[in-house]
Design an enzyme around this catalytic site. Structure first.
Site, PDB file in Angstrom:
ATOM      1  N   ALA A  68      -6.609  11.489  10.138  1.00  0.00           N
ATOM      2  CA  ALA A  68      -5.173  11.825  10.124  1.00  0.00           C
ATOM      3  C   ALA A  68      -4.932  13.315   9.901  1.00  0.00           C
ATOM      4  O   ALA A  68      -3.955  13.874  10.400  1.00  0.00           O
ATOM      5  CB  ALA A  68      -4.483  11.010   9.043  1.00  0.00           C
ATOM      6  N   HIS A 171     -13.006  -1.284   9.019  1.00  0.00           N
ATOM      7  CA  HIS A 171     -14.287  -0.599   8.851  1.00  0.00           C
ATOM      8  C   HIS A 171     -14.740  -0.728   7.393  1.00  0.00           C
ATOM      9  O   HIS A 171     -13.943  -0.495   6.482  1.00  0.00           O
ATOM     10  CB  HIS A 171     -14.128   0.884   9.231  1.00  0.00           C
ATOM     11  N   HIS A 173     -15.560  -0.110   3.863  1.00  0.00           N
ATOM     12  CA  HIS A 173     -15.373   1.093   3.042  1.00  0.00           C
ATOM     13  C   HIS A 173     -14.849   0.731   1.660  1.00  0.00           C
ATOM     14  O   HIS A 173     -14.374  -0.380   1.431  1.00  0.00           O
ATOM     15  CB  HIS A 173     -14.372   2.048   3.710  1.00  0.00           C
ATOM     16  N   HIS A 306     -19.998  -3.576 -15.774  1.00  0.00           N
ATOM     17  CA  HIS A 306     -19.749  -4.838 -15.075  1.00  0.00           C
ATOM     18  C   HIS A 306     -18.885  -4.594 -13.834  1.00  0.00           C
ATOM     19  O   HIS A 306     -18.189  -3.582 -13.754  1.00  0.00           O
ATOM     20  CB  HIS A 306     -19.084  -5.866 -15.989  1.00  0.00           C
ATOM     21  N   LYS A 321      -4.003 -18.156  -3.299  1.00  0.00           N
ATOM     22  CA  LYS A 321      -3.343 -18.310  -4.594  1.00  0.00           C
ATOM     23  C   LYS A 321      -2.286 -17.212  -4.707  1.00  0.00           C
ATOM     24  O   LYS A 321      -2.583 -16.038  -4.453  1.00  0.00           O
ATOM     25  CB  LYS A 321      -4.386 -18.160  -5.703  1.00  0.00           C
ATOM     26  N   VAL A 324       2.662 -15.400  -8.772  1.00  0.00           N
ATOM     27  CA  VAL A 324       4.095 -15.076  -8.686  1.00  0.00           C
ATOM     28  C   VAL A 324       4.859 -15.606  -9.911  1.00  0.00           C
ATOM     29  O   VAL A 324       4.479 -15.288 -11.031  1.00  0.00           O
ATOM     30  CB  VAL A 324       4.686 -15.561  -7.338  1.00  0.00           C
TER      31      VAL A 324
HETATM   32  P1  H2U Z   1      -7.697   0.943   2.353  1.00  0.00           P
HETATM   33  O1  H2U Z   1      -8.116   0.213   3.582  1.00  0.00           O
HETATM   34  O2  H2U Z   1      -8.220   0.305   1.096  1.00  0.00           O
HETATM   35  O3  H2U Z   1      -6.228   1.146   2.360  1.00  0.00           O
HETATM   36  O4  H2U Z   1      -8.389   2.385   2.405  1.00  0.00           O
HETATM   37  C1  H2U Z   1      -8.339   3.242   3.493  1.00  0.00           C
HETATM   38  C2  H2U Z   1      -8.027   4.599   2.979  1.00  0.00           C
HETATM   39  O5  H2U Z   1      -8.361   5.553   3.964  1.00  0.00           O
HETATM   40  C3  H2U Z   1      -6.556   4.780   2.647  1.00  0.00           C
HETATM   41  O6  H2U Z   1      -6.410   5.079   1.277  1.00  0.00           O
HETATM   42  C4  H2U Z   1      -7.444   6.602   3.925  1.00  0.00           C
HETATM   43  C5  H2U Z   1      -6.121   5.948   3.532  1.00  0.00           C
HETATM   44  O7  H2U Z   1      -5.305   6.852   2.839  1.00  0.00           O
HETATM   45  N1  H2U Z   1      -7.397   7.277   5.213  1.00  0.00           N
HETATM   46  C6  H2U Z   1      -7.605   8.653   5.287  1.00  0.00           C
HETATM   47  O8  H2U Z   1      -7.826   9.289   4.258  1.00  0.00           O
HETATM   48  N2  H2U Z   1      -7.591   9.264   6.503  1.00  0.00           N
HETATM   49  C7  H2U Z   1      -7.330   8.632   7.677  1.00  0.00           C
HETATM   50  O9  H2U Z   1      -7.319   9.257   8.708  1.00  0.00           O
HETATM   51  C8  H2U Z   1      -7.057   7.182   7.683  1.00  0.00           C
HETATM   52  C9  H2U Z   1      -7.129   6.461   6.384  1.00  0.00           C
END
Ligand code: H2U
Length: 369
Positions: A68, A171, A173, A306, A321, A324
């Site tokens: 991004a 992906h 991560h 842990h 689950k 709520v």
């Molecule tokens: P999550 O799938 O847990 O949301 O984590 C993906 C993270 O990757 C998210 O925090 C970052 C988003 O901000 N991200 C970037 O830093 N750059 C990108 O181009 C796409 C996603």
């Protein structure tokens, strides 16, 4: 309240609701296993996407792709770490100043947020990775605790897996957030473990692991160095707690052998998770070890390293689950006993259903020939 009838009944945790104490959070959970019998007409989730391409030219987490912020990822072939382009915590945020009124308190919050890709392929998940590949992730986690923990008091490693847990990208991560403050959950775990050690003279989770290993009732998988249990006080249906058998404060303290052994037990646990409903099992997981930064100079022997796994699924791949109404307004509640959950997970194969399906297909083709 008591009609007198209860005195005549023999208590059965699978039939009779009761409260269990969570010593890590100093809170109670209602266990009401008989609720599993109620019909479900509520929300049905989407089954996770099965056909994820190995490389998607538009996925910012893949090797060689543009993120991004315009940066291009290297052609990585193992783990890959980068600064989150949308960080919730930044190192140089200005001080908000102090407001002394007890109802309007503010404090400074500083930190860094990183993202770590586990593998160059988008169509792989931790249970399908090789133990040697998981070991590389573990080494990187330990390195990050060491590096960021040299200044920050808390480094939270966490993985949100699956869209159901708010994961934005298929992906494989995880995220790493280092903060200038001790967040609420670790602060609670810090207080509870400190109090327990003072009262009972032993680290809480060291004693707990030993007692669970002896009882076996809630053990899901174990090996020479590690134990995975559905904790006695679990709130999420198939929640687990991963514990070392030895007293270990933080991830970097693990020996090479313990890290290899951790990679193996993680693969076994996550394979069982996937096999439960034959789906890529969603969860949020994360590591809790002794706080770092200035705490490195203090006696933190009440801590035990842990990992928590919090999966949301309850009945099937599509029925989760919900935490709520009662949970938000009164107290956490669970629908099957931790012993029932452990028994179901324990009984599952350690061969991944996808690997088995491929083998079965190959065998049937050989038979046809
Ligand atoms: P999550 O799938 O847990 O949301 O984590 C993906 C993270 O990757 C998210 O925090 C970052 C988003 O901000 N991200 C970037 O830093 N750059 C990108 O181009 C796409 C996603």
């Amino acid at each position: 309240m008591d009609t007198g009838e209860s005195a005549k009944l023999q208590f059965d945790p699978k039939e009779h609701q009761h409260l269990r104490y969570n010593p890590l959070r100093d809170s109670w959970v209602v266990v009401s296993a008989h609720r599993m019998r109620r019909p479900w007409k509520g929300q049905v989730e989407k089954v996770p996407e099965a056909n994820i391409p190995r490389h998607d030219p538009h996925n910012p987490l893949c090797p060689g792709n543009t993120r991004a912020n315009g940066e291009v990822n290297p052609e990585y072939d193992s783990t890959f770490l980068f600064d989150n382009d949308f960080p919730a915590l930044q190192p140089n945020s200005p001080d908000p100043g102090l407001d002394h009124h007890p109802l309007f308190q503010t404090k400074a919050a500083r930190g860094v947020c990183k993202v770590m890709c586990f593998h160059p392929w988008s169509d792989i998940t931790p249970p399908l990775m090789l133990p040697a590949e998981i070991r590389k992730v573990i080494d990187k986690w330990a390195e990050l605790i060491e590096e960021l923990g040299s200044t920050y008091p808390w480094v939270q490693i966490f993985e949100n897996k699956g869209a159901m847990m708010g994961c934005s990208n298929p992906h494989p991560h995880c995220q790493v957030w280092a903060s200038s403050f001790l967040p609420n959950e670790p602060a609670l775990a810090e207080r509870c473990q400190r109090d327990y050690q003072q009262k009972f003279g032993e680290p809480m989770l060291l004693q707990y692991a030993r007692m669970e290993a002896q009882a076996q009732e809630r053990v899901v998988v174990e090996n020479e160095h590690w134990l995975v249990v559905v904790p006695y006080w679990a709130t999420w249906p198939f929640q687990t707690l991963l514990l070392p058998r030895r007293h270990v404060l933080r991830l970097p303290d693990l020996t090479s052998q313990e890290r290899d052994s951790l990679a193996c037990i993680m693969k076994r646990l996550l394979t069982k998770y996937d096999n439960l409903f034959e789906v890529s099992f969603p969860y949020s997981m994360g590591w809790h070890g002794a706080p770092t930064g200035n705490y490195l100079k203090e006696d933190m022997s009440h801590w035990q390293l842990h990992a928590h796994y919090y999966p949301p699924l309850l009945r099937s791949a599509t029925v989760r689950k919900f935490m709520v109404g009662y949970e938000m307004l009164a107290q956490e509640q669970r629908d099957l006993t931790p012993e029932q959950a452990a028994e179901r997970l324990r009984a599952l194969s350690e061969e991944h259903y996808k690997t088995k399906a491929k083998e079965d297909q190959a065998n049937s083709q050989t038979e046809v020939k």
